[in-house]
Motif scaffolding. Sequence first.
Motif, mmCIF file in Angstrom:
data_model
loop_
_atom_site.group_PDB
_atom_site.id
_atom_site.type_symbol
_atom_site.label_atom_id
_atom_site.label_comp_id
_atom_site.label_asym_id
_atom_site.label_seq_id
_atom_site.Cartn_x
_atom_site.Cartn_y
_atom_site.Cartn_z
ATOM 1 N N VAL A 52 0.846 -1.186 0.000
ATOM 2 C CA VAL A 52 0.000 0.000 0.000
ATOM 3 C C VAL A 52 0.882 1.236 0.000
ATOM 4 O O VAL A 52 1.791 1.358 0.838
ATOM 5 C CB VAL A 52 -0.951 0.025 1.219
ATOM 6 C CG1 VAL A 52 -1.794 1.300 1.208
ATOM 7 C CG2 VAL A 52 -1.849 -1.205 1.213
ATOM 8 N N PHE A 53 0.625 2.144 -0.937
ATOM 9 C CA PHE A 53 1.276 3.458 -0.993
ATOM 10 C C PHE A 53 0.255 4.501 -0.547
ATOM 11 O O PHE A 53 -0.850 4.559 -1.089
ATOM 12 C CB PHE A 53 1.761 3.775 -2.412
ATOM 13 C CG PHE A 53 2.860 2.878 -2.897
ATOM 14 C CD1 PHE A 53 4.190 3.203 -2.685
ATOM 15 C CD2 PHE A 53 2.566 1.702 -3.580
ATOM 16 C CE1 PHE A 53 5.206 2.383 -3.130
ATOM 17 C CE2 PHE A 53 3.577 0.874 -4.031
ATOM 18 C CZ PHE A 53 4.905 1.218 -3.803
ATOM 19 N N TRP A 54 0.648 5.322 0.394
ATOM 20 C CA TRP A 54 -0.251 6.367 0.911
ATOM 21 C C TRP A 54 0.327 7.723 0.525
ATOM 22 O O TRP A 54 1.445 8.072 0.901
ATOM 23 C CB TRP A 54 -0.365 6.252 2.426
ATOM 24 C CG TRP A 54 -1.347 7.210 3.048
ATOM 25 C CD1 TRP A 54 -2.117 8.144 2.415
ATOM 26 C CD2 TRP A 54 -1.653 7.319 4.438
ATOM 27 N NE1 TRP A 54 -2.879 8.837 3.310
ATOM 28 C CE2 TRP A 54 -2.621 8.351 4.567
ATOM 29 C CE3 TRP A 54 -1.213 6.655 5.585
ATOM 30 C CZ2 TRP A 54 -3.141 8.724 5.802
ATOM 31 C CZ3 TRP A 54 -1.736 7.030 6.814
ATOM 32 C CH2 TRP A 54 -2.684 8.047 6.915
ATOM 33 N N VAL A 55 -0.446 8.481 -0.248
ATOM 34 C CA VAL A 55 -0.029 9.808 -0.689
ATOM 35 C C VAL A 55 -1.170 10.791 -0.432
ATOM 36 O O VAL A 55 -2.338 10.406 -0.315
ATOM 37 C CB VAL A 55 0.349 9.821 -2.183
ATOM 38 C CG1 VAL A 55 1.528 8.917 -2.445
ATOM 39 C CG2 VAL A 55 -0.841 9.398 -3.040
ATOM 40 N N ALA A 56 -0.816 12.059 -0.340
ATOM 41 C CA ALA A 56 -1.796 13.129 -0.138
ATOM 42 C C ALA A 56 -1.886 13.964 -1.403
ATOM 43 O O ALA A 56 -0.869 14.309 -2.022
ATOM 44 C CB ALA A 56 -1.402 13.998 1.050
#
Length: 326
Positions: free
Chosen positions: A297-301
């Motif tokens: 999982v990649f979490w970006v804003a």
Amino acid sequence: EQRRSRPVLFHSMLKPPENWAAQPKKPRPPRRTLQHVDTHATNPQRKPVLPVLAGHYPSTGVIAIQRYNEDGRDWRQLMSSEIMLALMATSMPPLRLETKGWTKAGQGQIWKEDGSAKAARSAPAAQRRQGLMAAIATGVLQAVEQGSYWAPSFGSPDAEYCTHLSKPMSRLLPVSSLPAPSEAPAPKLSTQSGSMLDVCIELTKQDRSRLAMVQFSAAGDHPRNQLDLAHLELLGAQLLLRTSYLKAILDLEKHLHVDIEEALEAGDVLYTSGVSILRGSVEEGAKWIKDAPTTDVFWVALPRSPQFRPGGLDYISEEDRSAGAQ
């Protein structure tokens, strides 16, 4: 005349010592505050009972996700049939019963429920639904902590005890270390209806290649908002209810030693590997998956509320387009 004997007091034994202040005092036990609560993982053994409400401290009718280690109820044992019934009950009026107590079979003891259990039964449907989601998520956290669960459901005739469940690990990818956007043609995009987790499960059955998902949040949102089940629907809470990613979110600051909000605001990427997809659809009872597939999982804003061109396939602002491409 026979006289009644009287007790004799020895004043020398009752006389306090001369230097009373110099005598060592017995230390008092520390007050049981939050600092003295044992936060180590317990071994949950008690049978869980629905309904419950989401709260800050676990009790008979309250469940607390962030204090799951202190809950003695084993929420892994929540059967899929119980989940389906509780989900159906959230669309019905609250149950109001006056129960004074019930007898424990064979021992003649009266058990009385506390106020939290009564409040959970008579709570509005939205709160009972939130409590059910918290119960499912707590079961996942306990499974990751204990490293085991029963598939497809505890108490099922064909239930199998699954072990060797690993915990997800996270690391920070600074924006300065990310490669520049490539000039190569962008890959073709396709849309899928339903849950992306179900798509991942189907892809792992067809191909054993490594999969990754991207989680987006609005820039400026506090990371703890990802745990706010009160404002998440079942589809939006899939990562929390069905995978071990919730455990990774709770351990992010411990693993990364950075301020998560500032890292996302700066454009950094939070990368979590080894996320196990442990449960099926909540509408079908959130059955445990025997051979749990894994994903990253990649979490970006991304900027909040960007403006799109008609059709919603392109940004109006070049700044929003550049931030999305990065």
